[in-house]
Design an enzyme around this catalytic site. Sequence first.
Site, mmCIF file in Angstrom:
data_model
loop_
_atom_site.group_PDB
_atom_site.id
_atom_site.type_symbol
_atom_site.label_atom_id
_atom_site.label_comp_id
_atom_site.label_asym_id
_atom_site.label_seq_id
_atom_site.Cartn_x
_atom_site.Cartn_y
_atom_site.Cartn_z
ATOM 1 N N CYS A 177 41.810 1.760 -64.753
ATOM 2 C CA CYS A 177 41.647 2.887 -63.843
ATOM 3 C C CYS A 177 42.120 4.286 -64.444
ATOM 4 O O CYS A 177 43.211 4.229 -65.299
ATOM 5 C CB CYS A 177 42.909 2.599 -62.617
ATOM 6 S SG CYS A 177 42.997 3.823 -61.379
ATOM 7 N N MET A 217 39.382 -2.715 -56.000
ATOM 8 C CA MET A 217 39.042 -1.388 -55.717
ATOM 9 C C MET A 217 40.138 -0.602 -54.738
ATOM 10 O O MET A 217 40.330 -1.152 -53.772
ATOM 11 C CB MET A 217 37.550 -1.183 -55.121
ATOM 12 C CG MET A 217 36.453 -1.858 -55.984
ATOM 13 S SD MET A 217 34.904 -1.807 -55.208
ATOM 14 C CE MET A 217 34.814 -3.430 -54.305
ATOM 15 N N GLY A 264 28.272 -1.104 -62.655
ATOM 16 C CA GLY A 264 26.922 -0.921 -62.063
ATOM 17 C C GLY A 264 26.046 -1.930 -61.714
ATOM 18 O O GLY A 264 24.922 -1.534 -61.749
#
Length: 344
Positions: free
Chosen positions: A109, A27, A222
């Site tokens: 990305c 991340m 998710g």
Amino acid sequence: MVDQAFNPQSSAKVALPYHHPFAVAPMIDWTDRHCRFFHRQLSARALLYTEMVVADAILHGDRDRLLAYNAAEHPVALQLGGSDPLKLAAAAQIAEAFGYDEINLNVGCPSDRVQSGTFGACLMKVPEVVADCVAAMKSAVSVPVTVKCRIGVDDQDPGPALDAVADGVFAAGADALWVHARKAWLQGLSPKENREVPPLDYDRVYALKARLPDRFIGINGGIQSLEEAANHLEMVDGVMLGRAAYGTPAVLAGVDSTFFGAPPAPTDYRALFETMADYATRHIAASGRLSHVARHMVGLFHGYPGARRYRQILSTDANRPGAGAEILWRALDAVDLSLASAAA
């Protein structure tokens, strides 16, 4: 709907040489070396990923700054960004010399900066380039080379789009494919919106695994809990948690017992803070700031009495000039550890 080729009975049943059932996702701006050191204190076995580092930056920039990590972080994978096979191969060689356990290529990305460099998610449109990049890196290093992608971009049909990338990278020698189970929209959505707005399609990833039972397929996107992660492992080989692991890092304390057979044990938060305070003190002595470390710890006690005050201390006092590791202890004192430990 699940692809017609999907067969639950054939999914995730083959023993594979690459085996990482649980990972913390790469991340940008979050999974730096301080974050990874902190996460490692909560799980000894989870595979940790760096932020994406552009190959050109490694070839021409400050390698020690870009690639430095603490030995405690192993197993740790470097995620590379780029689309030039020769540059990626050279960067992968440098990373292997630094001791990284795996090299991962970013094909997911959607940021403007990545698009302007013709890599990241836009590579979903040119699977042959992705395959060439993987082949070049595989020929340059002995550690595993993996890919993290989306199920497609823009108006692509996720069926053939994901299949083309998967078939290409595995033919080129990739050891694993991690799939963020959403499309990326390169126009009209911000990177944040691309993590939330496109609908999740876990069945598409399950179908890929069913079609390629002898290849490692991991899933991302998710997933909010270890229970959800364990359910996914009925269908695929590995699960990545991203924002859930970062925003509520206490979840990582259950990883080793849930996925690696370690005996369950409550988290010793005082021992954890002893380690983090020592780490922060050493970082500050090397001209760093407490906030570089403390910002990754803000969500640790989410939902527990005293968590709000804990967050306030780390978000304000830790950012003040000259702040020392004693701020970590002051923040911890705001939390009712008896309740936090009981729930661990």
